[in-house]
Design an enzyme around this catalytic site. Sequence first.
Site, PDB file in Angstrom:
ATOM      1  N   GLY A   1       0.836  -1.201   0.000  1.00 60.48           N
ATOM      2  CA  GLY A   1       0.000   0.000   0.000  1.00 60.48           C
ATOM      3  C   GLY A   1       0.865   1.243   0.000  1.00 60.48           C
ATOM      4  O   GLY A   1       2.053   1.180  -0.313  1.00 60.48           O
ATOM      5  N   ASN A   2       0.281   2.370   0.328  1.00 60.39           N
ATOM      6  CA  ASN A   2       1.058   3.612   0.409  1.00 60.39           C
ATOM      7  C   ASN A   2       0.399   4.536   1.426  1.00 60.39           C
ATOM      8  O   ASN A   2      -0.633   4.209   2.010  1.00 60.39           O
ATOM      9  CB  ASN A   2       1.176   4.277  -0.963  1.00 60.39           C
ATOM     10  CG  ASN A   2      -0.189   4.584  -1.544  1.00 60.39           C
ATOM     11  OD1 ASN A   2      -0.918   5.414  -1.023  1.00 60.39           O
ATOM     12  ND2 ASN A   2      -0.558   3.884  -2.616  1.00 60.39           N
ATOM     13  N   ARG A   3       1.009   5.700   1.636  1.00 61.18           N
ATOM     14  CA  ARG A   3       0.620   6.565   2.752  1.00 61.18           C
ATOM     15  C   ARG A   3      -0.523   7.535   2.431  1.00 61.18           C
ATOM     16  O   ARG A   3      -0.809   8.420   3.219  1.00 61.18           O
ATOM     17  CB  ARG A   3       1.811   7.420   3.193  1.00 61.18           C
ATOM     18  CG  ARG A   3       2.945   6.637   3.772  1.00 61.18           C
ATOM     19  CD  ARG A   3       4.042   7.600   4.229  1.00 61.18           C
ATOM     20  NE  ARG A   3       5.283   6.918   4.439  1.00 61.18           N
ATOM     21  CZ  ARG A   3       5.563   6.197   5.524  1.00 61.18           C
ATOM     22  NH1 ARG A   3       4.670   6.104   6.484  1.00 61.18           N
ATOM     23  NH2 ARG A   3       6.717   5.598   5.633  1.00 61.18           N
ATOM     24  N   SER A   4      -1.140   7.417   1.283  1.00 60.83           N
ATOM     25  CA  SER A   4      -2.209   8.371   0.944  1.00 60.83           C
ATOM     26  C   SER A   4      -3.334   8.312   1.992  1.00 60.83           C
ATOM     27  O   SER A   4      -3.793   7.241   2.371  1.00 60.83           O
ATOM     28  CB  SER A   4      -2.778   8.016  -0.429  1.00 60.83           C
ATOM     29  OG  SER A   4      -3.965   8.730  -0.653  1.00 60.83           O
TER      30      SER A   4
ATOM     31  N   ALA B   1      -3.892   7.474  -4.919  1.00 59.46           N
ATOM     32  CA  ALA B   1      -2.519   7.000  -5.067  1.00 59.46           C
ATOM     33  C   ALA B   1      -2.621   5.507  -5.392  1.00 59.46           C
ATOM     34  O   ALA B   1      -2.631   4.662  -4.506  1.00 59.46           O
ATOM     35  CB  ALA B   1      -1.730   7.236  -3.791  1.00 59.46           C
TER      36      ALA B   1
END
Length: 410
Positions: free
Chosen positions: A211-214, A278
């Site tokens: 995943g990512n930090r969005s 994102a």
Amino acid sequence: MEARTSGRRILLGVTGGIAAYKSPELVRRLRDAGFEVQCILTPTAAAFVSALTLEVVSGSPVLGEEYLQPGVGGAELHIQAAARADLLLVAPATAHTLAALALGLADNMLLTTALAFTGPVLVAPAMHAAMWNQPAVAARVAELCARGVEIVGPVEGALASGELGIGRMAEVPELVAAVQRRFAAGLLAGRHLLVAAGPTHEPIDPVRFLGNRSSGKMGFALAAEAARRGARVSLIAGPVALPTPAGVERFDVETALEMEARVHALAPSADVIVLAAAVADFRPLAAAPAKIKRSAGVPQIELVANPDILAGLAAVAPRALRVGFAAETGDDDAEAARKLLAKGAHLLVANDVSRSDIGFGSDQNEVTVHWRDREPLRLSRRPKSQLAGDLLDLITRELPGSDPVDATAR
Ligand code: CTP
């Protein structure tokens, strides 16, 4: 000489915080912008700013606790005040008034009037950062947002204590602009806006994901503001913990493939598609059916490319205005311009995700907007809610019917 008025009446609720000293200036600037203003002071606000000052600058009697006295028609004062107003602005709003508004308490003139008021409500909180950051305050703010109340600010800067932090009331010009924007509502009436927001999670096994930090905050702010302006809004949300903005239809998805499928299903009717998500560029070729065990050693996870949703939009929604966001580490105009063309977008909003004070997770953002045929436009650091309004102003100008440029030229 009397300034020309728009005939729009603003009810300005002033509560007991030090930022109340800015209220006379706020009244002035609202009147300069053509609004009629009537003030309501809470009992504590009266300790910070005088009713007489506000009466003189507003040109209207100031409402207070006189409804408690016999003989002044108090039983109906709040109903009349609410019925006359086109918009309620509470600035500054203390933590106490925020909570009371969220709960529907009604033990002073401002709160009883607010409860009787059915039009748009804007609230400009002002308090110490330690208070603003409390979960109790955040929960009340989330409730108000979910009901369609617009929260303007607070902003970072010097607090009354002299410390730096988030909690200062939004500046007067920003408040006036927020009020003006509410009357621009309807500019997007009849338009369908599709917003994709947040990260995507790509499963590795039943408990792990890529995943990512969005945080989704920028996309949610855009969806909320577009709905306020009268658009039909479809919000496709990756896994985020944010309340659904009032008047927005939300579709929760987890992976890039699910997001793409949802976007494609809704895209044909969209006038504007904003990809603020994102999207993970890669996913594991196959998610393991059971939890990968530590004892099995370091796993080799084969990744495959996810589709580029934005780049694929020209084929499924050729007539829609397509807006992308570019997450760059560093301020790279050339890379943003390349992405704009490569992905067939009309607008690309670039922000620097390497800075912790803006972008991912923050309530503030600073961006550069890229067009195909114009110089980039920098929008300096501001709250995401305000930026959402500014970006929608730019987007609206690009829509056929609002712009002399023929849409088929896209
Ligand atoms: N985007 C998309 N699908 C993807 C990746 C990105 O639709 N698989 C969209 C994003 O929603 C955003 C825009 O493309 O609107 C730019 O995203 P960004 O991550 O900056 O672009 P990438 O092409 O992934 O470039 P980079 O190599 O810098 O990650």
